[in-house]
Design a protein around this motif. Structure first.
Motif, PDB file in Angstrom:
ATOM      1  N   THR A 204      -2.967  -5.886   2.113  1.00 48.44           N
ATOM      2  CA  THR A 204      -2.763  -4.719   1.247  1.00 48.44           C
ATOM      3  C   THR A 204      -4.087  -4.221   0.690  1.00 48.44           C
ATOM      4  OG1 THR A 204      -0.528  -5.407   0.624  1.00 48.44           O
ATOM      5  CG2 THR A 204      -1.660  -3.902  -0.876  1.00 48.44           C
TER       6      THR A 204
ATOM      7  N   TYR B  68       0.821  -1.211   0.000  1.00 45.96           N
ATOM      8  CA  TYR B  68       0.000   0.000   0.000  1.00 45.96           C
ATOM      9  C   TYR B  68       0.856   1.264   0.000  1.00 45.96           C
ATOM     10  CZ  TYR B  68      -3.503   3.415   1.410  1.00 45.96           C
ATOM     11  OH  TYR B  68      -4.309   4.522   1.469  1.00 45.96           O
ATOM     12  N   ASP B  69       1.966   1.245   0.723  1.00 47.66           N
ATOM     13  CA  ASP B  69       2.798   2.445   0.803  1.00 47.66           C
ATOM     14  C   ASP B  69       3.557   2.735  -0.491  1.00 47.66           C
ATOM     15  OD1 ASP B  69       4.713   0.459   0.893  1.00 47.66           O
ATOM     16  OD2 ASP B  69       5.494   0.992   2.877  1.00 47.66           O
ATOM     17  N   GLN B  70       3.449   1.844  -1.472  1.00 51.75           N
ATOM     18  CA  GLN B  70       4.080   2.073  -2.772  1.00 51.75           C
ATOM     19  C   GLN B  70       3.102   2.648  -3.795  1.00 51.75           C
ATOM     20  OE1 GLN B  70       5.534  -1.895  -3.613  1.00 51.75           O
ATOM     21  NE2 GLN B  70       7.485  -1.521  -2.601  1.00 51.75           N
TER      22      GLN B  70
END
Length: 210
Positions: free
Chosen positions: A95, A15-17
C-alpha cells in the motif's frame, strides 16, 4: 499555513480507499516508537489529532487530515515494532509503495526518527521510494532533548551524510515533540513542501516501477 485548522478527514486501509487525488498533501512516517503522532500533534498544536499510544504499531491505516479544502496531512502506518503478522506488514508495504509512487497530490515526506538510533532498513527503503518518486524528504530527528547540544549537532551532520546519498532532496532537523524544540523549523519546512510546484510527469504512476 495555519496547521491549527487541521481536522480528521478519513482513514484508508488500502490505496484505493484514499480520498480523491486532488490538491496537495504531506505524509508523516516513522518507526512506531519514534514519536510520529506526537510530532504531527505538535505541528498542529492539537494534543489528540493523531492518536498516540504506549503500544507501538497502533497506527495501521493511512489517516488523512484536512488543513484547508485542498491541503492535507497524512499519518502513515507506524513500522518497526508493530506486533502484526508478516502478511499484514507485507500488505502495508504494498500500500505504501503504491501511495508513494502513484499519489500525484503528495508533495513530500516527513520521516520521524529517534535521534538516538541509527536509520533502519525500512527508513532507507522509504528514502529510496521517495527518491524514485522525486519527492523531497524532511528527516525529523525527534527526542533531541535526550542528548546534549554537541551530540545533537554531530548526529544531524552524520545523518545528512549517511542518508543524503539515498535521497538528494533530504533535509535533516533536530526536534523534540515534548519540548517543542525545532517546531518553527518543522512548520516552515512542511509549508514549503506544500507550496512547492512539482514538475509534470515527475512521478511514476505505475506502482511496480515499470
Amino acid at each position: 499555513m495555519n496547521f491549527r485548522n487541521a481536522q480528521y478527514l478519513v482513514s484508508a486501509a488500502r490505496y484505493d480507499q484514499c480520498p480523491p487525488d486532488e490538491g496537495v498533501e504531506v505524509a508523516f512516517a516513522g518507526r512506531s516508537n519514534a514519536g510520529k503522532s506526537s510530532t504531527l500533534n505538535a505541528l498542529t498544536g492539537q494534543r489528540n489529532l493523531a492518536r498516540t499510544s504506549k503500544t507501538p504499531g497502533r497506527t495501521q491505516l493511512l489517516n488523512f487530515f484536512t488543513v484547508t479544502d485542498d491541503v492535507r496531512l497524512v499519518d502513515l502506518p507506524g513500522f518497526g515494532y508493530a506486533k502484526v503478522p508478516t502478511r499484514v506488514q507485507q500488505a502495508w508495504n504494498r500500500t505504501l509503495d503504491h501511495y508513494f509512487r502513484g499519489r500525484e497530490s503528495l508533495q513530500g515526506l516527513v520521516l520521524v526518527s529517534d535521534i538516538r538510533h541509527e536509520p533502519s532498513a525500512f527508513e532507507q527503503q522509504l528514502l529510496d521510494w521517495c527518491s524514485d518518486a522525486g519527492l523531497p524528504v524532511l528527516m525529523v530527528l525527534n527526542k533531541a532533548d535526550k542528548l546534549s547540544r554537541n551530540q545533537v549537532a554531530q548526529t544531524v551532520l552524520r545523518r545528512r551524510k549517511v542518508c543524503g546519498s539515498a535521497n538528494s532532496a533530504l533535509r535533516v532537523i533536530a526536534f523534540s515533540a515534548l519540548k517543542k524544540q525545532g517546531l518553527d523549523e518543522l512548520r516552515a519546512a512542511v509549508t514549503a513542501m506544500l507550496h512547492a510546484e512539482q514538475a509534470p510527469g515527475e512521478k511514476n504512476p505505475d506502482p511496480t516501477g515499470e
